[in-house]
Design a protein around this motif. Sequence first.
Motif, PDB file in Angstrom:
ATOM      1  N   UNK A  31      -2.810  13.924  25.425  1.00  0.00           N
ATOM      2  CA  UNK A  31      -4.041  13.549  25.238  1.00  0.00           C
ATOM      3  C   UNK A  31      -4.050  13.174  23.876  1.00  0.00           C
ATOM      4  N   UNK A  35      -8.391   6.171  15.770  1.00  0.00           N
ATOM      5  CA  UNK A  35      -9.050   5.755  14.911  1.00  0.00           C
ATOM      6  C   UNK A  35      -8.678   5.109  13.944  1.00  0.00           C
ATOM      7  N   UNK A  46      -3.480  16.224  21.529  1.00  0.00           N
ATOM      8  CA  UNK A  46      -3.521  17.366  21.823  1.00  0.00           C
ATOM      9  C   UNK A  46      -2.233  17.986  22.289  1.00  0.00           C
ATOM     10  N   UNK A  48      -0.958  21.324  23.282  1.00  0.00           N
ATOM     11  CA  UNK A  48      -1.118  22.655  23.570  1.00  0.00           C
ATOM     12  C   UNK A  48       0.154  23.482  23.745  1.00  0.00           C
ATOM     13  N   UNK A  49       0.421  24.532  23.271  1.00  0.00           N
ATOM     14  CA  UNK A  49       1.529  25.174  23.116  1.00  0.00           C
ATOM     15  C   UNK A  49       2.621  24.908  22.494  1.00  0.00           C
ATOM     16  N   UNK A 110      -2.482  22.183  13.884  1.00  0.00           N
ATOM     17  CA  UNK A 110      -3.247  23.209  13.843  1.00  0.00           C
ATOM     18  C   UNK A 110      -3.803  23.738  15.093  1.00  0.00           C
ATOM     19  N   UNK A 111      -3.513  24.922  15.856  1.00  0.00           N
ATOM     20  CA  UNK A 111      -4.151  25.194  17.152  1.00  0.00           C
ATOM     21  C   UNK A 111      -3.851  24.233  18.126  1.00  0.00           C
ATOM     22  N   UNK A 112      -2.722  23.584  18.297  1.00  0.00           N
ATOM     23  CA  UNK A 112      -2.235  22.826  19.336  1.00  0.00           C
ATOM     24  C   UNK A 112      -2.827  21.391  18.925  1.00  0.00           C
ATOM     25  N   UNK A 113      -3.362  21.009  17.799  1.00  0.00           N
ATOM     26  CA  UNK A 113      -3.800  19.480  17.733  1.00  0.00           C
ATOM     27  C   UNK A 113      -3.071  19.132  16.454  1.00  0.00           C
TER      28      UNK A 113
ATOM     29  N   UNK B  47      -7.855  16.493  30.767  1.00  0.00           N
ATOM     30  CA  UNK B  47      -8.693  15.525  30.054  1.00  0.00           C
ATOM     31  C   UNK B  47      -9.527  16.272  29.015  1.00  0.00           C
ATOM     32  N   UNK B  48     -10.472  15.127  28.284  1.00  0.00           N
ATOM     33  CA  UNK B  48     -11.172  15.825  27.293  1.00  0.00           C
ATOM     34  C   UNK B  48     -11.996  16.872  27.798  1.00  0.00           C
ATOM     35  N   UNK B  69      -6.432  23.376  23.510  1.00  0.00           N
ATOM     36  CA  UNK B  69      -6.182  22.971  21.807  1.00  0.00           C
ATOM     37  C   UNK B  69      -7.381  22.713  21.141  1.00  0.00           C
ATOM     38  N   UNK B  70      -7.226  23.195  19.740  1.00  0.00           N
ATOM     39  CA  UNK B  70      -8.139  22.648  18.740  1.00  0.00           C
ATOM     40  C   UNK B  70      -9.519  23.368  18.897  1.00  0.00           C
ATOM     41  N   UNK B  71      -9.614  24.484  19.539  1.00  0.00           N
ATOM     42  CA  UNK B  71     -10.691  25.290  19.605  1.00  0.00           C
ATOM     43  C   UNK B  71     -10.747  26.365  18.384  1.00  0.00           C
ATOM     44  N   UNK B  73     -11.693  30.155  17.397  1.00  0.00           N
ATOM     45  CA  UNK B  73     -11.660  31.294  18.226  1.00  0.00           C
ATOM     46  C   UNK B  73     -12.877  31.822  18.678  1.00  0.00           C
ATOM     47  N   UNK B  91     -15.577  22.392  22.071  1.00  0.00           N
ATOM     48  CA  UNK B  91     -14.496  21.709  21.041  1.00  0.00           C
ATOM     49  C   UNK B  91     -15.524  21.014  20.304  1.00  0.00           C
ATOM     50  N   UNK B  94     -15.163  16.088  14.863  1.00  0.00           N
ATOM     51  CA  UNK B  94     -15.815  15.709  13.562  1.00  0.00           C
ATOM     52  C   UNK B  94     -15.422  14.322  13.548  1.00  0.00           C
ATOM     53  N   UNK B  95     -16.335  13.869  12.490  1.00  0.00           N
ATOM     54  CA  UNK B  95     -16.340  12.308  12.158  1.00  0.00           C
ATOM     55  C   UNK B  95     -15.485  12.194  11.105  1.00  0.00           C
ATOM     56  N   UNK B  96     -15.514  10.958  10.450  1.00  0.00           N
ATOM     57  CA  UNK B  96     -14.471  10.899   9.153  1.00  0.00           C
ATOM     58  C   UNK B  96     -15.103  11.670   7.971  1.00  0.00           C
ATOM     59  N   UNK B 128      -2.985  26.898  20.404  1.00  0.00           N
ATOM     60  CA  UNK B 128      -3.886  25.920  21.341  1.00  0.00           C
ATOM     61  C   UNK B 128      -3.752  26.685  22.790  1.00  0.00           C
TER      62      UNK B 128
END
Lengths: 132, 150
Positions: A31, A35, A46, A48-49, A110-113, B47-48, B69-71, B73, B91, B94-96, B128
């Motif tokens: 995914x 921008x 994304x 993950x892992x 960071x954290x899979x992103x 998906x998202x 991913x990207x959360x 804790x 999740x 964030x914007x710019x 992630x």
Amino acid sequence: MTLLNALVPGFARPARASAPAADTEVRVKPLYGVREDGHGYDVTVHLPGVAKDGLEITAQENQVTITGRRAWTPPADWTALYRETPRANFGLTLEHEGDVDADKITAELKDGVLRLTLPKAEAVKPRKIAIS
Amino acid sequence: MTLVRYNNYPLTSRYASAFGRSPWAGLENEINRLFETALTDFAPAASEHRFPVDLYEDRENNYVRAELPGLAREDISVEMVDGYLTINGSRKVTDDDGKVAETISLSRSIAIPEAVQADKVAAAYENGVLTVTLPKREEAKPRKVTIDIK
């Protein structure tokens, strides 16, 4: 199958030998989102892992390739009861118009992103022209 | 047989590429992704708003692995109720300027097939991926019984 091959010779044709072996590995497209602003592109992927050492980013003339290898494989005594995640590694190729300054690409995982910043080359940035 | 992705569509010119502004780019990406997921593994696509989970077991434990991913804790919560493990997460997009523009809520409930010790459930988050370890109850563990043959 032999009968079929006899009837349709095309079926027995060997696979194309031109494809390099390294490219035949199945990869899943992660995914991602892109921008764009006046300064460049921000890509969020994304993965993950994927740990830092399993990540490979290559920037070529007008494309950026991201390969992410999963850092984790189930231990031998674990039995999978139900699976949704693909085992394949991640692969993503993004094309741009050649306006990215490849030397200034930055990446952060960071954290899979993965956050990738592709700054535009100075020459293609919009410029305001002063009228004298 | 190996499947090699055919990459030379006339459409994947600069205008329809991921960086392009083709009105079909989003749809094209989505279709590509669906096809790729279908060809690699017969699993629902991530998906998202949906995250994939795996369920494993060994002699001692059940394991649930969820790709989140990207959360942060603190934005993940794990609950074990009536044989169902529920994973909730949010999740923050964030914007710019780094401000939180959108919060996406994620939730899944997974039926745990065996009796587990709900008070000993542990979770870890790395790269992630959330791994929840659910220790089996003593009576659910496989037991080896040696029978003497007379």
